[in-house]
Design a protein around this motif. Structure first.
Motif, PDB file in Angstrom:
ATOM      1  N   UNK A  18       0.809  -1.222   0.000  1.00 16.53           N
ATOM      2  CA  UNK A  18       0.000   0.000   0.000  1.00 16.53           C
ATOM      3  C   UNK A  18       0.845   1.276   0.000  1.00 16.53           C
ATOM      4  N   UNK A  19       2.085   1.180   0.462  1.00 16.69           N
ATOM      5  CA  UNK A  19       2.905   2.421   0.416  1.00 16.69           C
ATOM      6  C   UNK A  19       3.744   2.496  -0.862  1.00 16.69           C
ATOM      7  N   UNK A  20       3.755   1.420  -1.635  1.00 12.34           N
ATOM      8  CA  UNK A  20       4.637   1.402  -2.816  1.00 12.34           C
ATOM      9  C   UNK A  20       4.348   2.514  -3.836  1.00 12.34           C
ATOM     10  N   UNK A  21       3.075   2.814  -4.147  1.00 13.85           N
ATOM     11  CA  UNK A  21       2.855   3.900  -5.129  1.00 13.85           C
ATOM     12  C   UNK A  21       3.463   5.226  -4.656  1.00 13.85           C
ATOM     13  N   UNK A  22       3.355   5.489  -3.356  1.00 12.10           N
ATOM     14  CA  UNK A  22       3.918   6.760  -2.847  1.00 12.10           C
ATOM     15  C   UNK A  22       5.441   6.744  -2.962  1.00 12.10           C
ATOM     16  N   UNK A  23       6.047   5.584  -2.727  1.00 10.42           N
ATOM     17  CA  UNK A  23       7.511   5.498  -2.851  1.00 10.42           C
ATOM     18  C   UNK A  23       7.927   5.681  -4.308  1.00 10.42           C
ATOM     19  N   UNK A  24       7.143   5.069  -5.189  1.00  5.98           N
ATOM     20  CA  UNK A  24       7.443   5.182  -6.615  1.00  5.98           C
ATOM     21  C   UNK A  24       7.394   6.657  -7.039  1.00  5.98           C
TER      22      UNK A  24
END
Ligand SMILES: Cc1ncc(COP(=O)(O)O)c(C=O)c1O
Length: 486
Positions: A18-24
């Motif tokens: 769930x946090x991956x898009x923000x990291x991307x």
């Protein structure tokens, strides 16, 4: 699995997903860096009283995605070339996350424990250190230097027939640590913590290339020997933080041998510089050192918290740092030596070689980076970065309003705006304003330093994302700003 605890532990992969898009999105480094400008806003969102009852994982993910990650630290931006820091590359980061979940301690008979050992032996091979040396991962260069000097202290005091790990420093004994005035302050702090004292770090002048002045070093060793002051260690810096100078390691090894001192090499920044054939000869004598520090979280771009200390003699390191056997640790290992469970043995033991008992698995990140790009990939990076520093010097020389302040040895080139019309004080003030403007624009972010009274802009290339256009862009922008702000 139904955990009785309020903390979610069944959906770790889901939480990470769930946090991956923000990291991307963060890694796209879009727009200007507004984290500092917006700090009142995000601090007020984050500042709450201690929650008495939890708000649940959704609230945590929401803050991470919308408030924390977008206001994080952009030291991996391709235009970032400040201090000696960057953010990690993909394989090391994935390994770091894997370790947080599946290798949350470096103990016991499990793959992450083994990778500490394997990656340390790869690092020794990469750096040309003898395979017999003992390596140990640390939280960074500060503790790696503390460990090297802790081993030096053990060795030096044992020469007096005393075990300092048992009885401390003998009454009346005086020791000096010798280093150039360019030594990183973590060495002075290590001297303080080890009971040697910051004032007993002899700060030696440097030569024209910012390396320790050998004649002063020898004169001081002689004088101290006459006065009954023992040499605890000579510290050679392989890549000073200010300008990237490499002390003459081989000559210092001769002096260490002649005066009965330990030789420690602080290569937290620069030891990987040895991979560049153009400067490899400057590291001659490294194998004669007694200890060395290197930081995978610098030039290898491992996730932060990854340093390494190497010590020639594992037994000295062990005597200095042993935790001493405890019933609940060694005593709980398999009694018959048969290993059927990971918990039958502590695996390769590291808690006897450094400051931490419990420690994260760090070797897996170094293993991942070296497996991904190999020695060739690291060499390629180091050579590219050293070339960038040489390119800065070349571009600066071609520009009549710029001046090289220090010639690059590794990947640092200090330079400044100087149109030849201003006093030193005026130039220092103007270059400080140029640097502040660069930081606020956030497209090119170098750091600064002062070299013999000259305030200089100091790009240091260790960030794998930097491209040649960023190097050229920085130099051009400094010239433009100098002219505009004049
Ligand atoms: C030469 C040198 N030694 C030691 C250190 C300290 O390392 P760390 O910041 O990882 O504690 C640094 C950091 O820049 C350094 O450049």
């Amino acid at each position: 699995m139904n955990s009785p605890d309020l903390a979610d532990s069944d959906n770790v992969a889901d939480a990470i997903t769930r946090i991956l898009p923000a990291l991307k999105e963060f890694y796209q480094f879009q727009g200007p860096d507004l984290a500092a400008v917006r700090s009142t806003d995000w601090k007020s969102k984050l500042t709450t009283p201690l929650p008495q009852s939890g708000q649940g994982i959704d609230a945590v993910i929401d803050d991470l995605v919308h408030t924390i990650i977008p206001n994080g630290l952009r030291n991996g931006h391709p235009g970032f070339c400040g201090w000696v820091t960057t953010s990690p590359t993909s394989s090391g980061t994935a390994a770091h996350v894997a370790a947080a979940v599946a290798g949350s301690a470096r103990f016991w008979v499990q793959a992450f424990n083994y990778l500490e050992t394997l990656s340390l032996s790869w690092l020794k091979e990469l750096l040309g250190l003898p395979s017999s040396w003992q390596g140990t991962y640390t939280s960074g260069g500060s503790s790696a230097n503390l460990i090297g000097l802790g081993a030096a202290r053990q060795w030096a005091i044992e020469q007096m027939g005393v075990d300092p790990s048992m009885t401390g420093i003998p009454d009346g004994a005086r020791f000096h640590i010798y280093a150039s005035k360019e030594v990183h302050h973590v060495v002075n702090r290590a001297a303080a913590v080890l009971g040697i004292g910051r004032r007993n770090v002899v700060s030696l002048p440097t030569d024209h290339a910012h390396r320790v002045d050998l004649s002063h070093l020898e004169a001081r060793l002689k004088q101290d020997a006459k006065n009954g002051i023992r040499p605890l260690a000579l510290v050679a810096t392989a890549g000073t933080v200010n300008v990237g100078a490499i002390d003459p390691i081989n000559d210092m090894a001769d002096l260490a041998a002649n005066y009965g001192a330990w030789l420690h090499v602080d290569g937290a920044y620069g030891l990987f510089g040895k991979l560049d054939p153009r400067v490899a000869h400057l590291f001659e004598g490294l194998h004669r050192a007694d200890s060395a520090a290197a930081d995978p979280h610098k030039w290898l771009a491992a996730p932060l918290g990854n340093g390494v200390a190497f010590v020639r003699d594992a037994s000295i390191l062990g005597r200095a740092f042993t935790l001493e056997p405890a019933a609940y640790l060694e005593g709980s290992a398999s009694q018959d030596g048969v290993i059927k469970s990971p918990f039958d043995d502590f695996g390769e033991v590291y808690h006897d070689f450094n400051l931490d008992q419990s420690a994260p698995s760090r070797g897996v990140s170094v293993w991942a980076i070296l497996k991904e790009i190999g020695a060739d990939g690291i060499r390629d990076r180091v050579v590219r970065h050293n070339s960038y520093a040489r390119l800065v010097a070349e571009l600066v020389r071609q520009n009549p309003v710029l001046e090289v302040v220090t010639e690059p040895v590794l990947s640092i080139c200090c330079f400044r705006y100087n149109d030849g019309q201003k006093s030193q004080d005026e130039l220092n003030e103007l270059n400080a304003r140029i640097a502040a403007t660069l930081r606020s624009e956030s497209q090119f972010v170098p750091s600064t330093t002062v070299v013999n009274g000259t305030y200089a802009i100091r790009p240091c290339y260790i960030n794998p994302r930097v491209r040649e256009t960023d190097v050229r862009g920085l130099v051009n922008r400094v010239a433009e700003l100098g002219i505009e702000m004049n």
